[in-house]
Design an enzyme around this catalytic site. Sequence first.
Site, PDB file in Angstrom:
ATOM      1  CG  ASN A 277      12.946 -52.761  -4.334  1.00 45.84           C
ATOM      2  OD1 ASN A 277      12.833 -53.586  -3.448  1.00 45.84           O
ATOM      3  ND2 ASN A 277      12.334 -52.896  -5.498  1.00 45.84           N
ATOM      4  CG  ASP A 278      17.074 -54.516  -6.055  1.00 47.97           C
ATOM      5  OD1 ASP A 278      15.997 -55.140  -5.921  1.00 47.97           O
ATOM      6  OD2 ASP A 278      17.483 -54.077  -7.133  1.00 47.97           O
ATOM      7  CB  VAL A 279      20.054 -51.748  -0.580  1.00 47.21           C
ATOM      8  CG1 VAL A 279      20.895 -51.481  -1.808  1.00 47.21           C
ATOM      9  CG2 VAL A 279      19.089 -50.620  -0.322  1.00 47.21           C
TER      10      VAL A 279
ATOM     11  CB  ALA B 232      18.440 -56.915  -8.641  1.00 49.75           C
TER      12      ALA B 232
END
Lengths: 467, 102
Positions: free
Chosen positions: A395-397, A436
């Site tokens: 997700n965040d990456v 995050a």
Amino acid sequence: MISANLSAIFYLVSGILFILALRGLSSPDTSRQGNYFGIAGMLIAIAVTFLSIGNFSISLVYVFIFLIIGGAIGSFIAFRIPMTAMPELVAGFHSLVGLAAVFVAIAAFLNPTVFNLGAPGDIKLASLIEMSIGAAVGAITFSGSIIAFLKLRGIMSGAPITFVGQHYLNLILGLAIISLIIFLCNSQSANIFWSVIFLSFLIGVLIIIPIGGADMPVVISMLNSYSGWAAAGIGFTLENTALIITGALVGSSGAILSYIMCKAMNRSFFSVILGGFGADASSISTKDNKEQKPVKSGNAEDAAFLMKNASSVIIVPGYGMAVAQAQHALREMVDKLKKNDIKVTYAIHPVAGRMPGHMNVLLAEANVPYDEVFELEDINNDFANADVAFVIGANDVTNPVAKTDPKSPIFGMPVLDVEKTKSVLFVKRSLSPGYAGIDNELFYKDNTLMLFADAKKMTEDIVKNLD
Amino acid sequence: MEIDPFIFRLSIFILSIFVGYYVVWSVTPSLHTPLMSVTNAISSVIIVGAIIAALAGYSDSILSISSIFGYAAIILAAINIFGGFLVTQRMLQMYKKKKNKK
């Protein structure tokens, strides 16, 4: 019984074999050979230790019994552990190195004569400093790794635990340990030695509890480094070259990995250590963005259709894939795609997973050839030419906000340019933000199709629809 | 004036840090997990200290306090040595290249 000089040479040889063991890891082809070098180095070091003591009493039998017990436990764990559990296994192993360092330091303190360090109560000053540093760092490694293990295992919540004055408390404890070591050098008192160890256990716990789950890759690397420095400290005490070389190697290895991980998250090492990330951020950004932006969601059939008509597909795996154990289903899906002459590659972000290189191991376990798996900087330009990006458990990456919004907590973090592909398939349980705690713009793009399901189940359904 | 042997050990230590620095940077990122497990295994060479401590007791006092700590450290280090090398081997065995066919 062999002379001290000869055994020192052999220890040097085993130190060199350890260097070669790490050198082997520069490519998967040479890595297995490297591991054998490591094993050979260990055998030499142990054999030389036995030979240099010479004086064999009945205690030798005990030594072998305990070696076999430990070896059996270790082998059992090594064969049984699932690859998804590697992060907690490594954390657990770090704690053992730390505790072993503490025990050896204690043994050396109680019986300095056998180690040639002087008499009890009259230990050489340098040795005393070295063994207390070894014991203190070992104790921090032990208790810190235990906390990391509990967090990774899910026994303890991954959320950061913070309280007022935490950093001051750590600072005071750190200073207390240093001054106690100075007192110890003057007094040689056993009680002070025990206090140093106790306070170090305590500070190990306090350092790790404020660090959130998303920062675990850094924590594991950092503890890896600590375990090396502890070993080096003991190596100085024992005047053993193999231990000094190994400690330095492991210490710098862990430090480099921590650096790589921090850089991949665009976070400074100190901000990770000071902790608290992931707790406060979630409350700010998710609330006001919740005014239901339109999202396109699809099912396995749509996904299969999209991929069948693509000519190239890039898979972006993340921790969610590991949790759902979807790597084998994923491999099956890729096999089907390849039969249709679709080019498939894998893109791995450095912090995907819970430890450095975790995704690569999981894919290797699912028989994905390593030359189809690419690191961020090698594949990022390919997204623009790819037809489909299949994001599974990451997700965040992939969040483009890291490139566009300077206010975002992850701004500046290198991300995979998933949004440049013609269409994006996003396998996810819900729209919830990642670790995050920030919303991913990618969910709301026109060319994104959300596949709301468990990663493994969805992948299996896609496989069925590809027939 | 003679040089203290400590300085020699310190030199070895500092040089090894540099060797470690360059060797570890050349490790391919896809092998970072095996790197951690193998460094774990080799740092358990601390077992040499444990063995010395354990064998220090004479036949009349095999179980002195310091040798008990030695025995305990032997178990811990042995778990790590066997576990570390074997799990590394298991992982490395899985890394395969694309078969040259099709």
